[in-house]
Design a protein around this motif. Structure first.
Motif, PDB file in Angstrom:
ATOM      1  N   GLY A 111     -49.367   6.263  65.867  1.00 57.31           N
ATOM      2  CA  GLY A 111     -50.548   7.073  65.717  1.00 57.31           C
ATOM      3  C   GLY A 111     -51.662   6.425  64.915  1.00 57.31           C
ATOM      4  O   GLY A 111     -51.476   5.420  64.226  1.00 57.31           O
ATOM      5  N   LEU A 112     -52.841   7.049  65.007  1.00 57.90           N
ATOM      6  CA  LEU A 112     -54.052   6.494  64.396  1.00 57.90           C
ATOM      7  C   LEU A 112     -53.973   6.467  62.870  1.00 57.90           C
ATOM      8  O   LEU A 112     -54.419   5.508  62.230  1.00 57.90           O
ATOM      9  N   LEU A 113     -53.418   7.513  62.260  1.00 56.33           N
ATOM     10  CA  LEU A 113     -53.347   7.554  60.799  1.00 56.33           C
ATOM     11  C   LEU A 113     -52.506   6.409  60.259  1.00 56.33           C
ATOM     12  O   LEU A 113     -52.933   5.696  59.342  1.00 56.33           O
ATOM     13  N   SER A 114     -51.324   6.216  60.827  1.00 55.50           N
ATOM     14  CA  SER A 114     -50.457   5.119  60.379  1.00 55.50           C
ATOM     15  C   SER A 114     -51.104   3.772  60.645  1.00 55.50           C
ATOM     16  O   SER A 114     -51.087   2.870  59.787  1.00 55.50           O
ATOM     17  N   GLY A 115     -51.675   3.614  61.836  1.00 51.79           N
ATOM     18  CA  GLY A 115     -52.290   2.337  62.176  1.00 51.79           C
ATOM     19  C   GLY A 115     -53.452   1.990  61.274  1.00 51.79           C
ATOM     20  O   GLY A 115     -53.600   0.835  60.852  1.00 51.79           O
ATOM     21  N   SER A 116     -54.284   2.980  60.945  1.00 49.44           N
ATOM     22  CA  SER A 116     -55.440   2.712  60.076  1.00 49.44           C
ATOM     23  C   SER A 116     -54.998   2.357  58.664  1.00 49.44           C
ATOM     24  O   SER A 116     -55.550   1.437  58.044  1.00 49.44           O
TER      25      SER A 116
END
Length: 545
Positions: A111-116
């Motif tokens: 997901g975006l949160l983890s990736g960011s």
């Protein structure tokens, strides 16, 4: 999601590259392992596709380099195309690519949160940045991407490729292959044995093409590593699983591993190397910096591990970011194991800090409460970024003050007649590469030849001129270069396991302080007095062979 992961990866790459270029105005090749990498890269650039393995300028009559060939050969090929100065920029470019790919993978899978969060932490952590910025050409910056590749490889062909790439850059990364074996074995993945057999075949082929006198020890990529990889393949292949593990263990016992196990402690030479010290022996300021560097990931990795692992079998839990249970198992296991290794030896922080950033970012997105998720992800991302900002207020120059004295002494020696130099191991690469003179010992310590290393160290504690002259004759030494005797003799005492040593009774002490007058040795150089205790003295032995 694919488009979003590519965007995160691209932004992470650009941010990482920009931060790794911050030192461009004061970039330099440090006179340590980086300097010998430069020598090997330059050799490969001139003689591509050859690699400098048995170096005639090391040891009594030449010595092999314990580093596997892949990194220096690749960098040498780049230098052949673009010039030697281009290798200065290999670490920031490759380091930024690794950050971008890791951020893209985390985003696509979790997901975006983890990736960011992972993107910012990997791009901005000062420990990762300074190890891969301009001129930092030691291979350590490649270790975490190579371990990451092993960690996420679940298909046997990819696992084999990742393991071969890793151990052909740094043979000690076979530790990561062992962790991969553990996961494959616990999950009953019998087909993964092919990855280990294939890797063993590649290493065996490499070993068969080495010179007849190539060392057969755990420090050098060869038969010990073949035995371990074959043992891993057998452990996965044979059923029942515990019988396979027992058979693999018997094969592993046949490998000469004693020296390799000293990598984790107990080696007298490594006990004098700063990077192999446990975290608790750091100064208070350094310890605080290291703890902050481990960041929130050091806590969240344990949280994620407890949530993800139930006897290391797949656990089905509804989450917003999908199951990906096997990937989580691998990430949290690798991160936690390398965290423990880092606590016992700072040598492993180059792997643990990036893995903890990734593990922490993934664990953060697993909390049910949105506010907690955001706060945890922010902690993973922002703590390293803030620490980098504080570090960059007073950036460290890659060449320390005492190393400037080494370089000046080596430059003085460069135009003098040929002859081997007896000096402390830490200065060996400087006199070899910068000074253009062969050295008895260098930064590889006891790895190439423990007997020669111990004899050279024993020379430092010689009590009189006659004994020192005997060592010079035996080791074919023409020049003797000393730094501060309190530093050199303290290390010699540890390496030789001497219970007591009267430093002021040694020839080394008296020669450094100018308290000897001898026809056999002639003082030819003393550093500028401004270097104070970092000053170097060089004596020429008149009775050289």
């Amino acid at each position: 999601m694919a488009r979003g992961s590519r965007r995160v990866g691209s932004v992470a790459f650009l941010l990482a590259l920009a931060l790794r270029l911050l030192n461009v105005r004061f970039a330099a090749i440090a006179p340590e392992d980086e300097l010998y990498h430069w020598k090997r890269m330059e050799f490969s650039a001139r003689h591509f596709p050859q690699v400098l393995e048995r170096d005639p300028d090391r040891g009594v009559s030449g010595a092999f380099c314990p580093w596997p060939p892949l990194y220096d050969l690749t960098a040498g090929g780049i230098a052949r195309l673009f010039g030697m100065k281009s290798v200065m920029f290999i670490p920031p470019v490759f380091g930024a690519i690794a950050v971008g790919l890791a951020a893209m993978w985390v985003t696509a899978n979790f997901g975006l949160l983890s990736g960011s969060a992972a993107a910012v932490a990997l791009a901005a952590s000062p420990f990762i940045v300074t190890q891969s910025w301009v001129g930092e050409i030691d291979h350590h910056y490649l270790e975490w991407p190579l371990v990451f590749g092993i960690m996420i490889a679940r298909q046997w062909r990819r696992a084999a490729l990742a393991m071969v790439a890793a151990i052909f850059v740094q043979s000690a990364l076979i530790i990561a292959c062992g962790l991969s074996l553990l996961l494959f074995w616990l999950n009953g993945e019998r087909k993964a044995s092919a990855a280990f057999f294939a890797s063993a075949a590649v290493v065996a082929l490499y070993r068969l093409t080495r010179a007849p006198d190539y060392p057969n020890t755990a420090w050098f990529l060869g038969w010990p590593h073949v035995a371990l990889l074959v043992a891993a393949g057998v452990a996965l292949l044979i059923r029942p699983r515990f019988l396979g593990l027992a058979c693999g263990g018997l094969i592993a016992l046949a490998a000469p591993l004693a020296q390799g196990l000293s990598f984790f402690g107990g080696d007298r030479w490594l006990s004098t190397v700063d990077e192999f010290q446990p975290m608790w022996r750091s100064t208070p300021d350094d310890l605080i910096s290291q703890v902050v560097g481990l960041s929130a990931g050091a806590i969240l990795a344990w949280v994620g591990g407890l949530l993800c692992v139930d006897r290391l079998q797949p656990v089905r839990r509804p989450t917003e970011v999908g199951p990906h249970t096997e990937a989580r198992q691998s990430i949290f296991l690798f991160a936690i194991v390398f965290l423990i290794l880092t606590i016992t030896s700072r040598r492993f922080w180059s792997i643990s800090i990036p893995l903890l950033a990734i593990a922490g970012a993934i664990a953060a997105a697993w909390f049910a409460n949105r506010r907690v998720r955001v706060m945890a992800a922010a902690a993973v991302a922002l703590i390293p970024a803030i620490q980098l900002g504080m570090w960059m207020r007073y950036p460290n120059h890659p060449i320390k003050r005492d190393q400037v004295a080494w370089i000046e002494a080596a430059e003085f020696l460069r135009p003098l007649p040929p002859g081997r130099v007896l000096t402390q191991w830490a200065m060996g690469h400087t006199f070899d590469v910068t000074g253009k003179h062969a050295v008895i010992v260098d930064g590889f310590g006891s790895m190439p030849d423990p007997v020669v290393f111990e004899r050279a160290t024993a020379a430092l504690v010689a009590g009189n001129e006659r004994t020192m002259a005997h060592f010079c004759d035996e080791l074919h030494v023409r020049y003797v270069a000393f730094s501060d005797p309190e530093f050199g003799l303290e290390h010699a005492q540890k390496i030789l396991a001497l219970p007591d040593l009267n430093m002021q009774s040694t020839w080394y002490w008296r020669a450094y302080h100018g308290n000897v007058s001898t026809p056999r040795f002639r003082l030819i150089y003393r550093s500028d007095p401004g270097f104070m205790r970092a000053a170097i003295v060089i004596w020429e032995y008149a009775g050289h062979a």
